[in-house]
Design an enzyme around this catalytic site. Structure first.
Site, PDB file in Angstrom:
ATOM      1  N   LYS A 155       1.064  -0.974  -0.029  1.00 45.12           N
ATOM      2  CA  LYS A 155      -0.143   0.481  -0.336  1.00 45.12           C
ATOM      3  C   LYS A 155       1.177   1.222   0.112  1.00 45.12           C
ATOM      4  O   LYS A 155       1.945   1.410   1.042  1.00 45.12           O
ATOM      5  CB  LYS A 155      -1.173   0.454   1.738  1.00 45.12           C
ATOM      6  CG  LYS A 155      -1.741   0.803   1.202  1.00 45.12           C
ATOM      7  CD  LYS A 155      -3.038   0.531   2.416  1.00 45.12           C
ATOM      8  CE  LYS A 155      -3.988   1.761   2.333  1.00 45.12           C
ATOM      9  NZ  LYS A 155      -5.089   1.067   3.438  1.00 45.12           N
ATOM     10  N   GLY A 193      -0.982   7.585  -5.260  1.00 51.31           N
ATOM     11  CA  GLY A 193      -0.492   5.994  -5.495  1.00 51.31           C
ATOM     12  C   GLY A 193      -0.048   6.508  -4.278  1.00 51.31           C
ATOM     13  O   GLY A 193       0.480   4.836  -3.947  1.00 51.31           O
ATOM     14  N   ARG A 235       1.542  -5.293   3.707  1.00 49.61           N
ATOM     15  CA  ARG A 235      -0.289  -5.712   3.910  1.00 49.61           C
ATOM     16  C   ARG A 235      -0.051  -6.797   3.891  1.00 49.61           C
ATOM     17  O   ARG A 235      -0.363  -7.575   3.416  1.00 49.61           O
ATOM     18  CB  ARG A 235      -1.296  -4.638   3.357  1.00 49.61           C
ATOM     19  CG  ARG A 235      -2.633  -5.175   4.481  1.00 49.61           C
ATOM     20  CD  ARG A 235      -3.943  -4.519   4.466  1.00 49.61           C
ATOM     21  NE  ARG A 235      -4.279  -3.508   3.051  1.00 49.61           N
ATOM     22  CZ  ARG A 235      -4.802  -3.033   3.066  1.00 49.61           C
ATOM     23  NH1 ARG A 235      -5.350  -2.315   3.775  1.00 49.61           N
ATOM     24  NH2 ARG A 235      -5.542  -3.152   1.509  1.00 49.61           N
ATOM     25  N   ARG A 237     -13.288  -7.785  -1.342  1.00 56.11           N
ATOM     26  CA  ARG A 237     -14.238  -7.005  -0.686  1.00 56.11           C
ATOM     27  C   ARG A 237     -15.370  -7.094  -0.905  1.00 56.11           C
ATOM     28  O   ARG A 237     -16.189  -7.602  -2.637  1.00 56.11           O
ATOM     29  CB  ARG A 237     -14.267  -5.285  -1.184  1.00 56.11           C
ATOM     30  CG  ARG A 237     -12.127  -5.756  -0.307  1.00 56.11           C
ATOM     31  CD  ARG A 237     -11.650  -3.730  -1.861  1.00 56.11           C
ATOM     32  NE  ARG A 237     -10.318  -4.545  -2.013  1.00 56.11           N
ATOM     33  CZ  ARG A 237     -10.002  -3.003  -0.758  1.00 56.11           C
ATOM     34  NH1 ARG A 237     -10.898  -2.561  -0.005  1.00 56.11           N
ATOM     35  NH2 ARG A 237      -8.456  -3.525  -0.430  1.00 56.11           N
ATOM     36  N   ASP A 296     -16.228  -0.911  -0.111  1.00 56.13           N
ATOM     37  CA  ASP A 296     -15.425  -1.539  -0.393  1.00 56.13           C
ATOM     38  C   ASP A 296     -14.104  -1.200   0.434  1.00 56.13           C
ATOM     39  O   ASP A 296     -12.734  -1.911   0.462  1.00 56.13           O
ATOM     40  CB  ASP A 296     -14.444  -0.265  -1.469  1.00 56.13           C
ATOM     41  CG  ASP A 296     -14.628   0.772  -0.908  1.00 56.13           C
ATOM     42  OD1 ASP A 296     -15.371   1.890  -0.417  1.00 56.13           O
ATOM     43  OD2 ASP A 296     -13.432   1.751  -0.824  1.00 56.13           O
ATOM     44  N   ASP A 345      -8.444  -1.858   6.060  1.00 55.22           N
ATOM     45  CA  ASP A 345      -8.517   0.172   5.525  1.00 55.22           C
ATOM     46  C   ASP A 345      -8.759   0.583   7.189  1.00 55.22           C
ATOM     47  O   ASP A 345      -9.721   1.173   7.344  1.00 55.22           O
ATOM     48  CB  ASP A 345      -9.512   0.434   4.616  1.00 55.22           C
ATOM     49  CG  ASP A 345      -8.861  -0.489   3.223  1.00 55.22           C
ATOM     50  OD1 ASP A 345      -7.196  -0.393   2.962  1.00 55.22           O
ATOM     51  OD2 ASP A 345      -8.889  -0.091   2.578  1.00 55.22           O
TER      52      ASP A 345
HETATM   53  P1  AMP Z   1      -9.865   4.290   1.160  1.00 57.11           P
HETATM   54  O1  AMP Z   1      -9.992   5.442   1.099  1.00 57.11           O
HETATM   55  O2  AMP Z   1      -8.294   4.233   1.607  1.00 57.11           O
HETATM   56  O3  AMP Z   1     -10.417   3.122   1.539  1.00 57.11           O
HETATM   57  O4  AMP Z   1     -10.178   4.364  -0.878  1.00 57.11           O
HETATM   58  C1  AMP Z   1     -10.740   4.179  -1.477  1.00 57.11           C
HETATM   59  C2  AMP Z   1     -10.302   4.639  -2.987  1.00 57.11           C
HETATM   60  O5  AMP Z   1      -9.327   5.686  -3.359  1.00 57.11           O
HETATM   61  C3  AMP Z   1      -9.372   3.599  -3.973  1.00 57.11           C
HETATM   62  O6  AMP Z   1      -9.475   2.958  -4.661  1.00 57.11           O
HETATM   63  C4  AMP Z   1      -8.169   3.649  -3.371  1.00 57.11           C
HETATM   64  O7  AMP Z   1      -7.062   3.197  -3.781  1.00 57.11           O
HETATM   65  C5  AMP Z   1      -7.799   5.347  -3.483  1.00 57.11           C
HETATM   66  N1  AMP Z   1      -6.969   6.232  -3.032  1.00 57.11           N
HETATM   67  C6  AMP Z   1      -6.973   6.431  -1.606  1.00 57.11           C
HETATM   68  N2  AMP Z   1      -5.599   7.088  -1.775  1.00 57.11           N
HETATM   69  C7  AMP Z   1      -5.107   6.250  -2.621  1.00 57.11           C
HETATM   70  C8  AMP Z   1      -4.109   7.762  -3.609  1.00 57.11           C
HETATM   71  N3  AMP Z   1      -2.690   8.433  -2.378  1.00 57.11           N
HETATM   72  N4  AMP Z   1      -3.695   7.893  -4.360  1.00 57.11           N
HETATM   73  C9  AMP Z   1      -4.356   6.747  -5.165  1.00 57.11           C
HETATM   74  N5  AMP Z   1      -5.329   6.250  -4.858  1.00 57.11           N
HETATM   75  C10 AMP Z   1      -5.780   6.454  -3.838  1.00 57.11           C
HETATM   76 MG    MG Z   2     -10.343   1.102   0.945  1.00 54.57          MG
END
Ligand code: AMP
Ligand code: MG
Length: 466
Positions: free
Chosen positions: A104, A117, A168, A175, A241, A251
């Site tokens: 991650k 990313g 991780r 999911r 998700d 998460d």
């Molecule tokens: P999360 O809130 O961590 O569950 O993420 C929700 C979505 O946002 C998922 O598709 C993650 O891969 C994407 N995401 C969260 N932070 C980033 C980031 N810094 N760069 C790219 N995608 C992100």
């Molecule tokens: Mg997530």
């Protein structure tokens, strides 16, 4: 690096992911390595190099990929989320148990939707701590194998921060949102493939039984959320998700443990409506399961109405499953003997009495009231105590001590550990990690890990700032 990865996801589910590579990390450095977990996975911890752990030097058996998934976020459907900053490297099979090894914060993927990313050090260490705490509390969870700094700077609202990758481990990354991705695109054959894969991986006895599969997922998630409630854990982003088919917690973003008991507690700064407040978690569990059910209807029965009827029957049982698991845990937290019809009311009445009191300490201290005055200042339990004492098991103190943790990741301690880590001082992190991985039983010198935040700490807010 000589890990022998298997790649069942890549092999069995073409079209469910995109092959991808980690971004190059300029100067990877292992900050913390989870040796216990490495041993559990049958991995030689000393062979886990920083270059491997950021995905830059992978063995030929690895098949790095970004998984596709969708999800309801705060109630609204996003048809395409996916691994925007994560990569599945492959699976490790040890003693018949299959585990995903994923990164991650490993850089942009086709699912990044304009974001970078990357991950910042603070949230990576936070996820490390939270996962280990949950594991020590006996709650199903993904876990951190390592936290590695990348040598890069990432930019967030908080400013320029050290970049990091979390390695991780999960029993899978399937999911509810993975099912939604294909169902929303009308790809019923792929939903079936995914269900068959999920059943083989997590519920092998249920091959071909899609209703049974749905009921089994509901059962595990209901038990999971009951366990969260019993320790005062607030996930903070129960989007579909972020709910696993395996029933593991995943998460750790804006999650936190509740200190003063207030059913409406919300920590996440983005949860303005309190959708994912402490008291709402069991209801959201049902809501999310209904979204999973929708994706499975064509598999449950060829006749639409009958499929809905069958799924509805399972859904209507979710609240009961949750309540049974919760009550079972409450009986242990209160040291009760056997089962009595009045136990739920007994537990609820205790909770009414401790509003505003530290959740963790209230249960821990109640043990002293088995044969003495109760030690909770300002709490009126005069009517309640005799009712409770009449229900106690002969070994109540022992049962309660085993069910009520002393050390949880308290918010002030977590923030302190993350702030120090940012300044290259890992001592507070290591001390906190030691305490929360030995959650039960008081130890000398660890009082600061057992006490609520100091007055100066103020109201706690968490951020998704990943
Ligand atoms: P999360 O809130 O961590 O569950 O993420 C929700 C979505 O946002 C998922 O598709 C993650 O891969 C994407 N995401 C969260 N932070 C980033 C980031 N810094 N760069 C790219 N995608 C992100
Ligand atoms: Mg997530």
């Amino acid at each position: 690096m000589t890990i022998a990865f298997d790649n069942s996801y890549a092999r069995d589910l073409p079209g469910f992911y995109l092959d991808w590579q980690a971004a190059a990390a300029p100067a990877p450095r292992i900050l913390r390595l989870n040796r216990d977990l490495a041993a559990m996975l049958g991995l030689d911890a000393d062979a886990l190099t920083p270059e491997f752990l950021v995905g830059n030097d992978l063995p030929p058996s690895a098949h790095p990929l970004a998984q596709a998934y969708a999800g309801h976020q705060f109630g609204g459907f996003s048809p395409q989320l996916g691994d925007g900053r994560a990569l599945l490297l492959g699976e490790v099979v040890q003693e018949g148990q299959r585990h995903d090894i994923a990164l991650k914060g490993s850089g942009r993927t086709p699912f990044s939707r304009g974001a970078d990313g990357k991950a910042a050090l603070g949230p990576v260490l936070r996820e490390y701590l939270m996962g280990e705490a949950m594991h020590a509390l006996g709650i199903p969870t993904t876990r951190a194998l390592a936290a590695v700094t990348t040598g890069e700077t990432v930019y967030r609202d908080a400013g320029a921060l050290p970049g990091a990758v979390l390695v991780r481990v999960a029993s899978s990354h399937l999911r509810v949102g993975t099912f939604q991705f294909f169902a929303a695109r009308g790809e019923g054959d792929r939903v079936k493939k995914l269900a068959d894969y999920a059943i083989a991986r997590h519920y092998p006895k249920l091959a071909g039984d899609y209703l049974g599969f749905f009921a089994a997922v509901a059962d595990r998630q209901a038990k999971l959320v009951a366990q969260w409630m019993l320790v005062g854990f607030i996930h903070g982003v129960m989007n579909t998700d972020n709910m696993t088919i395996s029933g593991e917690t995943i998460d750790y973003g804006p999650c936190a443990f509740m200190e003063a008991y207030a059913p409406g507690t919300v920590f996440s700064s983005i949860d303005a409506q309190g959708r994912y407040a402490y008291r709402n978690q069991p209801m959201i569990l049902g809501w999310n399961l209904a979204r999973l059910a929708e994706t499975l209807l064509p598999l449950i029965d060829a006749d639409d109405n009958r499929a809905i009827e069958k799924a509805t029957e399972v859904l209507e049982g979710v609240a009961g499953k949750y309540h049974d698991a919760w009550l079972d845990g409450m009986r242990r937290k209160l040291g009760l003997a056997g089962e009595d019809a009045g136990d739920a009311a007994l537990a609820e009445d205790f909770l009414k009495g401790i509003e505003g009191v530290d959740w963790t300490l209230a249960f821990r201290r109640l043990t002293r009231a088995i044969d003495g005055p109760h030690p909770l200042p300002g709490v009126r339990l005069d009517d309640w105590l005799p009712r409770w004492r009449a229900r106690l098991a002969p070994n109540a103190a022992q049962i309660m001590d085993a069910a009520n943790p002393v050390y949880i990741p308290r918010n002030e301690r977590v923030e302190e550990a993350l702030a120090a880590a940012q300044e290259d001082n890992m001592q507070p992190f290591d001390d906190l990690l030691a305490a929360i991985t030995q959650s039960f039983g008081e130890r000398k010198g660890w009082d600061r890990f057992a006490l609520p935040a100091s007055d100066g700490f103020g109201p706690y807010r968490t951020f998704c700032g990943t």
